[in-house]
Design an enzyme around this catalytic site. Structure first.
Site, short mmCIF file in Angstrom:
data_model
loop_
_atom_site.label_atom_id
_atom_site.label_comp_id
_atom_site.label_asym_id
_atom_site.label_seq_id
_atom_site.Cartn_x
_atom_site.Cartn_y
_atom_site.Cartn_z
N LYS A 12 -0.45 8.10 38.02
CA LYS A 12 -1.39 8.31 39.13
C LYS A 12 -1.87 9.76 39.14
CE LYS A 12 2.59 9.16 42.13
NZ LYS A 12 3.47 8.60 43.18
N ARG B 233 6.85 4.06 54.84
CA ARG B 233 5.45 4.12 54.39
C ARG B 233 4.92 2.69 54.40
NH1 ARG B 233 5.60 8.75 49.65
NH2 ARG B 233 5.44 6.94 48.31
N TYR C 70 -8.48 41.68 46.41
CA TYR C 70 -8.81 41.66 47.84
C TYR C 70 -7.64 42.15 48.70
CZ TYR C 70 -12.67 38.59 46.46
OH TYR C 70 -13.80 38.06 45.87
N MET D 120 -10.48 33.16 43.84
CA MET D 120 -10.92 31.81 43.50
C MET D 120 -10.95 31.57 41.99
SD MET D 120 -14.39 29.79 44.66
CE MET D 120 -14.12 30.01 46.40
C1 LIG Z 1 4.75 8.64 42.53
C2 LIG Z 1 5.63 7.46 42.57
C3 LIG Z 1 6.63 7.26 41.61
C4 LIG Z 1 6.99 8.29 40.58
O1 LIG Z 1 7.82 9.29 41.17
P1 LIG Z 1 8.45 10.49 40.32
O2 LIG Z 1 9.29 11.19 41.31
O3 LIG Z 1 7.30 11.33 39.87
O4 LIG Z 1 9.20 9.91 39.19
C5 LIG Z 1 7.32 6.07 41.63
N1 LIG Z 1 7.06 5.13 42.57
C6 LIG Z 1 6.13 5.30 43.53
C7 LIG Z 1 5.92 4.22 44.54
C8 LIG Z 1 5.40 6.48 43.58
O5 LIG Z 1 4.49 6.64 44.55
#
Ligand SMILES: *Cc1c(COP(=O)(O)O)cnc(C)c1O
Length: 371
Positions: free
Chosen positions: A36, A133, A263, A311
Site C-alpha cells: 500500500k 478500526r 531561515y 521546502m
Molecule cells: C499496513 C498493514 C499491514 C502491514 O503492516 P507492517 O507493520 O508494515 O508489517 C498489515 N495489515 C494491515 C491491515 C495493514 O493495514
C-alpha cells in the site's frame, strides 16, 4: 549517483526479494506482501514483483485503486484490498479478480451483487479483535457469517480468508486479540464457513509472537528491510533496507565564524567553516521537524542538518572537511555499509521509520537498482 540528478531514492529490488526469502525462513508462513501507499514509498509495482520473486504468495493493499494500479502494472498474483469507500461498487474489482476484505454486512452484499455467473467474488472476512478500526463487530458475527455462508452456497462469493489486525500494544494485549480471533473462527465454522487462510499478524507480531502467525502473515515494513521494533535493527533480523535517499552537494561556500544558516538563523557557524547545500527538502518528505538534527553522510563522515530544513533544500556545516560540489550526500540507506539509518531521521522528527519512507514525495525520482 547518476550525473545531472538533483535528488533520488535508489530502490534495491533485490533487497526486497532477499528480505521476503529471509522472512519466509523466520516465520515459516505464507506471506502477503503489503505494498500500500506506493509500496511504502518504494514503488508499488516493483515492490510487489520483487516480493513475489522472493516467494510471497499474495499482495495486500489498502484500497481498490491501489489494487487496480498493480493489475495494470502487470501483477497477476492474488491481490487483497481491505479499505473501501462508503457505498463503493466492487464491479471493477471483481472484473479484475481482486480479493476483497469485507468488514460489514453491506460490503458483503455489495461484493455478492457484482459476481458474474460461475465466478464468485473472492473475499476475506475481516473481524475486529480490539483495534477499533474496521472489521465485523463480535455482535454481528452471527448474522454476517450466516449471510456469507448462504452467498457462498449459491456461488456469489467464495470465502477464502478470515483476518484481523493487531494493536502491537503488548504481547499480552495481542494474545487477548488472538483469543478473540479464535472465537471468530469458531463462529464462522458454526455457520459452515471454512476459510483456507487466516491471518492476523503484520511485521511486529510475525517477528515477535510466533503463535500469531497462523501459517499466513501480512508483512509491510519488514519486506522493505526496516525493523518494526525500537530495540532490534533490521540487521539483527537479517534484513537489508531497500531504499537509499541521496542527493549531490549542489553548492559549497566558505563563510566566517558567526554566520547564520537558513531561515531564522537557528544555526550559526562556530568558526570559519564550509557550508554545503543539499537540494532536497520538506516538499520531498524530509521532515522539517528534523531541522538541526537529521544525519547526512558525505564520504566517511556524518553531519547533522545545520539550521532549518526548507521546502527544497537544507545546509550542512562541514567545518574544514574537503567537501565539493557533486559529492554524494546520503540521508539514509543501509547502516551496515555506513549510511545513516532511516531511524535516525525518524527519531530526529519524533516519528517512526514507516512515515519517513512512505512520505518521500513524488518530486524524488525512484531509480531501481539491484545490489
Ligand atoms: C499496513 C498493514 C499491514 C502491514 O503492516 P507492517 O507493520 O508494515 O508489517 C498489515 N495489515 C494491515 C491491515 C495493514 O493495514
Amino acid at each position: 549517483m547518476p550525473e545531472g540528478v538533483l535528488r533520488e531514492a535508489a530502490i534495491d529490488t533485490s533487497a526486497i526479494t532477499a528480505n521476503v526469502r529471509q522472512l519466509r525462513r523466520l516465520t515459516d508462513s505464507e506471506i502477503i506482501a503489503v505494498v500500500k501507499a506506493e509500496g511504502y514509498g518504494h514503488g508499488a509495482v516493483r515492490s510487489a514483483a520483487a516480493a513475489l520473486a522472493g516467494g510471497a504468495s499474495r499482495v495486500g493493499v489498502a484500497d481498490i485503486a491501489e489494487a487496480l494500479h498493480l493489475r495494470r502494472g502487470g501483477i497477476d498474483a492474488p491481490i487483497l484490498a481491505w479499505l473501501h469507500a462508503p457505498g463503493a461498487s466492487f464491479a471493477e474489482a471483481a472484473a479484475q479478480r481482486l480479493e476483497l476484505g469485507i468488514s460489514s454486512f453491506d460490503q458483503l452484499q455489495a461484493a455478492a451483487s457484482v459476481a458474474a455467473p460461475g465466478r464468485p467474488v473472492v473475499v476475506h472476512l475481516k473481524v475486529d479483535t480490539g483495534l477499533g478500526r474496521n472489521g465485523i463487530a463480535p455482535a454481528d458475527y452471527g448474522i454476517v457469517f450466516a449471510e456469507a455462508a448462504r452467498l457462498e452456497r449459491i456461488g456469489k462469493i467464495e470465502v477464502v480468508g478470515l483476518f484481523s489486525h493487531l494493536s502491537n500494544t503488548s504481547a499480552d494485549d495481542d494474545r487477548v486479540a488472538l483469543s478473540r480471533f479464535t472465537v471468530a473462527t469458531a463462529a464462522a465454522a458454526a455457520q459452515g464457513l471454512a476459510p483456507r487462510v487466516r491471518h492476523i499478524a503484520a511485521s511486529h507480531a510475525a517477528l515477535s509472537l510466533p503463535e500469531s502467525r497462523l501459517g499466513c502473515v501480512r508483512l509491510g515494513i519488514s519486506i522493505y528491510g526496516l525493523s518494526p521494533f525500537q530495540d532490534r535493527t533490521s540487521a539483527d533480523m537479517g534484513l537489508r533496507p531497500a531504499m537509499t535517499l541521496h542527493a549531490p552537494v549542489a553548492a559549497v561556500r566558505r563563510v566566517p565564524a558567526g554566520q547564520g544558516v537558513s531561515y531564522g538563523y537557528t544555526h550559526r557557524t562556530a568558526a570559519e567553516s564550509t557550508l554545503a547545500l543539499i537540494p532536497i527538502g520538506y516538499a520531498d518528505g524530509v521532515p522539517r521537524n528534523a531541522s538541526g538534527a537529521g544525519a547526512v553522510r558525505i564520504g566517511a563522515r556524518t553531519y547533522p542538518v545545520a539550521g532549518r530544513i526548507a521546502m527544497d533544500q537544507f545546509v550542512l556545516d562541514v567545518g574544514d572537511d574537503p567537501v565539493s560540489v557533486g559529492d554524494e550526500a546520503v540521508l539514509f540507506g543501509d547502516p551496515t555499509i555506513g549510511d545513516p539509518p532511516v531511524e535516525a531521521w525518524a527519531d530526529a522528527a519524533g516519528t517512526i521509520n514507516y512515515e519517513i519512507v512512505t512520505r518521500i514525495g513524488p518530486r524524488v525520482p525512484r531509480r531501481e537498482v539491484r545490489g
